[in-house]
Design a protein around this motif. Structure first.
Motif, PDB file in Angstrom:
ATOM      1  N   ALA A  44      15.030  16.345 -53.833  1.00 49.73           N
ATOM      2  CA  ALA A  44      14.832  17.609 -53.545  1.00 49.73           C
ATOM      3  C   ALA A  44      13.532  17.812 -52.819  1.00 49.73           C
ATOM      4  O   ALA A  44      13.398  19.098 -52.270  1.00 49.73           O
ATOM      5  CB  ALA A  44      14.657  18.370 -55.078  1.00 49.73           C
ATOM      6  N   PHE A  94      26.440  24.970 -52.083  1.00 51.46           N
ATOM      7  CA  PHE A  94      25.260  24.897 -53.049  1.00 51.46           C
ATOM      8  C   PHE A  94      25.893  25.882 -54.038  1.00 51.46           C
ATOM      9  O   PHE A  94      26.600  26.681 -54.039  1.00 51.46           O
ATOM     10  CB  PHE A  94      24.048  25.768 -52.191  1.00 51.46           C
ATOM     11  CG  PHE A  94      24.290  26.959 -51.974  1.00 51.46           C
ATOM     12  CD1 PHE A  94      23.670  28.108 -52.414  1.00 51.46           C
ATOM     13  CD2 PHE A  94      24.421  27.101 -50.530  1.00 51.46           C
ATOM     14  CE1 PHE A  94      24.064  29.316 -51.940  1.00 51.46           C
ATOM     15  CE2 PHE A  94      24.555  28.375 -49.756  1.00 51.46           C
ATOM     16  CZ  PHE A  94      24.231  29.349 -50.562  1.00 51.46           C
ATOM     17  N   CYS A  99      18.616  21.968 -54.740  1.00 52.60           N
ATOM     18  CA  CYS A  99      18.600  20.785 -53.971  1.00 52.60           C
ATOM     19  C   CYS A  99      18.898  21.229 -52.518  1.00 52.60           C
ATOM     20  O   CYS A  99      18.445  20.275 -51.489  1.00 52.60           O
ATOM     21  CB  CYS A  99      19.724  19.718 -54.557  1.00 52.60           C
ATOM     22  SG  CYS A  99      21.372  20.247 -53.887  1.00 52.60           S
ATOM     23  N   THR A 100      19.202  22.300 -52.214  1.00 51.71           N
ATOM     24  CA  THR A 100      19.603  22.543 -50.924  1.00 51.71           C
ATOM     25  C   THR A 100      18.549  22.268 -49.665  1.00 51.71           C
ATOM     26  O   THR A 100      18.902  21.887 -48.616  1.00 51.71           O
ATOM     27  CB  THR A 100      20.137  24.241 -50.858  1.00 51.71           C
ATOM     28  OG1 THR A 100      21.326  24.436 -51.788  1.00 51.71           O
ATOM     29  CG2 THR A 100      20.457  24.556 -49.346  1.00 51.71           C
ATOM     30  N   GLN A 103      18.484  18.973 -49.191  1.00 49.52           N
ATOM     31  CA  GLN A 103      19.940  18.148 -48.438  1.00 49.52           C
ATOM     32  C   GLN A 103      19.813  18.465 -47.038  1.00 49.52           C
ATOM     33  O   GLN A 103      20.099  17.906 -46.180  1.00 49.52           O
ATOM     34  CB  GLN A 103      21.056  19.401 -49.286  1.00 49.52           C
ATOM     35  CG  GLN A 103      21.141  18.655 -50.755  1.00 49.52           C
ATOM     36  CD  GLN A 103      21.859  17.625 -50.820  1.00 49.52           C
ATOM     37  OE1 GLN A 103      22.332  16.839 -50.132  1.00 49.52           O
ATOM     38  NE2 GLN A 103      22.349  17.332 -52.173  1.00 49.52           N
ATOM     39  N   ASN A 145      20.077  12.203 -51.777  1.00 47.80           N
ATOM     40  CA  ASN A 145      19.975  13.489 -52.147  1.00 47.80           C
ATOM     41  C   ASN A 145      20.948  13.982 -53.280  1.00 47.80           C
ATOM     42  O   ASN A 145      22.163  14.067 -52.754  1.00 47.80           O
ATOM     43  CB  ASN A 145      20.075  14.646 -51.038  1.00 47.80           C
ATOM     44  CG  ASN A 145      18.881  14.364 -50.229  1.00 47.80           C
ATOM     45  OD1 ASN A 145      18.794  13.336 -49.258  1.00 47.80           O
ATOM     46  ND2 ASN A 145      17.882  15.220 -50.099  1.00 47.80           N
ATOM     47  N   CYS A 147      22.850  16.507 -56.200  1.00 46.95           N
ATOM     48  CA  CYS A 147      23.356  17.836 -56.488  1.00 46.95           C
ATOM     49  C   CYS A 147      23.676  17.587 -57.915  1.00 46.95           C
ATOM     50  O   CYS A 147      24.810  17.228 -58.116  1.00 46.95           O
ATOM     51  CB  CYS A 147      24.095  18.368 -55.343  1.00 46.95           C
ATOM     52  SG  CYS A 147      24.633  19.951 -55.918  1.00 46.95           S
ATOM     53  N   ARG A 148      22.940  18.397 -58.793  1.00 51.06           N
ATOM     54  CA  ARG A 148      23.639  18.265 -60.243  1.00 51.06           C
ATOM     55  C   ARG A 148      24.615  19.553 -60.515  1.00 51.06           C
ATOM     56  O   ARG A 148      25.153  19.167 -61.500  1.00 51.06           O
ATOM     57  CB  ARG A 148      22.236  18.454 -61.097  1.00 51.06           C
ATOM     58  CG  ARG A 148      21.466  17.193 -61.108  1.00 51.06           C
ATOM     59  CD  ARG A 148      20.158  17.448 -62.084  1.00 51.06           C
ATOM     60  NE  ARG A 148      19.375  16.265 -62.051  1.00 51.06           N
ATOM     61  CZ  ARG A 148      18.209  15.897 -61.461  1.00 51.06           C
ATOM     62  NH1 ARG A 148      17.747  16.807 -60.506  1.00 51.06           N
ATOM     63  NH2 ARG A 148      17.788  14.699 -61.395  1.00 51.06           N
ATOM     64  N   CYS A 149      24.824  20.222 -59.572  1.00 51.26           N
ATOM     65  CA  CYS A 149      25.714  21.148 -59.817  1.00 51.26           C
ATOM     66  C   CYS A 149      27.169  20.871 -59.311  1.00 51.26           C
ATOM     67  O   CYS A 149      28.254  21.252 -59.666  1.00 51.26           O
ATOM     68  CB  CYS A 149      25.378  22.559 -58.813  1.00 51.26           C
ATOM     69  SG  CYS A 149      24.111  23.382 -59.588  1.00 51.26           S
ATOM     70  N   HIS A 152      28.782  18.602 -53.804  1.00 50.71           N
ATOM     71  CA  HIS A 152      28.873  17.329 -52.828  1.00 50.71           C
ATOM     72  C   HIS A 152      29.779  17.884 -51.767  1.00 50.71           C
ATOM     73  O   HIS A 152      29.774  17.440 -50.632  1.00 50.71           O
ATOM     74  CB  HIS A 152      28.946  16.183 -53.449  1.00 50.71           C
ATOM     75  CG  HIS A 152      27.644  15.705 -54.119  1.00 50.71           C
ATOM     76  ND1 HIS A 152      26.529  15.267 -53.504  1.00 50.71           N
ATOM     77  CD2 HIS A 152      27.532  15.663 -55.537  1.00 50.71           C
ATOM     78  CE1 HIS A 152      25.553  15.126 -54.389  1.00 50.71           C
ATOM     79  NE2 HIS A 152      26.002  15.200 -55.451  1.00 50.71           N
ATOM     80  N   ILE A 155      28.526  20.344 -49.510  1.00 48.76           N
ATOM     81  CA  ILE A 155      27.606  19.910 -48.658  1.00 48.76           C
ATOM     82  C   ILE A 155      28.154  18.957 -47.575  1.00 48.76           C
ATOM     83  O   ILE A 155      27.644  18.966 -46.272  1.00 48.76           O
ATOM     84  CB  ILE A 155      26.570  18.948 -49.390  1.00 48.76           C
ATOM     85  CG1 ILE A 155      25.957  19.908 -50.549  1.00 48.76           C
ATOM     86  CG2 ILE A 155      25.500  18.158 -48.701  1.00 48.76           C
ATOM     87  CD1 ILE A 155      25.223  19.480 -51.575  1.00 48.76           C
TER      88      ILE A 155
END
Length: 169
Positions: A44, A94, A99-100, A103, A145, A147-149, A152, A155
């Motif tokens: 992040a 996102f 995290c964007t 990323q 990197n 992303c917990r949401c 991916h 992204i």
């Protein structure tokens, strides 16, 4: 010599123990760079140092004396968003957005590495002068990197549209 952050000179902090991340967030109020794990595991805090992606939570600010640091705030040009920023919007890259920034900075640095021909763990030909950024290659190169949401797919689609297609040309 000062650090150059997003094109502007910035004095080094008086305390040599200040991380680059803390200088950016607390000293310069550039809140785009996020403090996630503060251990270098999530990405992040990724920024660009002379064009190379680094984890700012693991770097001391004094290490970058005289170097150029680019954060997410420094990527936009006078004409608007960086193409990768726009691609993240277009491809739903996102959800929460935490995290964007990391990323996007990581993807820009990753593209520079690939242009230099640096292989990854999944590269088929380690001696190839040119890296083909397949989906698998992009996933491997962006694996630092998180992303917990679960965005991916968006992204990777955003990176494919901008970075990978640019390298194919």
């Amino acid at each position: 010599m000062p650090i150059i952050v997003n094109g502007s000179p910035v004095d080094l902090p008086g305390d040599p123990r200040v991380s680059l991340l803390d200088l950016l967030r607390e000293g310069l109020h550039l809140s785009g760079t996020k403090k996630g794990c503060n251990q270098g595991a999530c990405g992040a805090c990724t920024v660009l140092a002379d064009g190379d992606r680094i984890l700012s939570c693991l770097a001391l600010a004094v290490q970058f004396d005289g170097r150029e640091i680019a954060t997410i705030e420094g990527l936009s040009g006078e004409g608007g968003l960086h193409p990768l920023q726009q691609a993240f919007i277009d491809h739903d890259g996102f959800q929460c957005g935490y995290c964007t920034p990391g990323q996007i900075c990581s993807a820009i640095g990753m593209a520079a590495e690939a242009k230099r021909g640096l292989p990854s763990h999944v590269s088929g030909d380690l001696s190839a002068e040119r890296v083909t950024l397949t989906r698998e290659e992009l996933q491997e190169r962006m694996s630092g990197n998180l992303c917990r949401c679960g965005a991916h797919n968006g992204i990777i689609d955003a990176i494919t549209e901008t970075v990978a297609s640019e390298m194919a040309a």
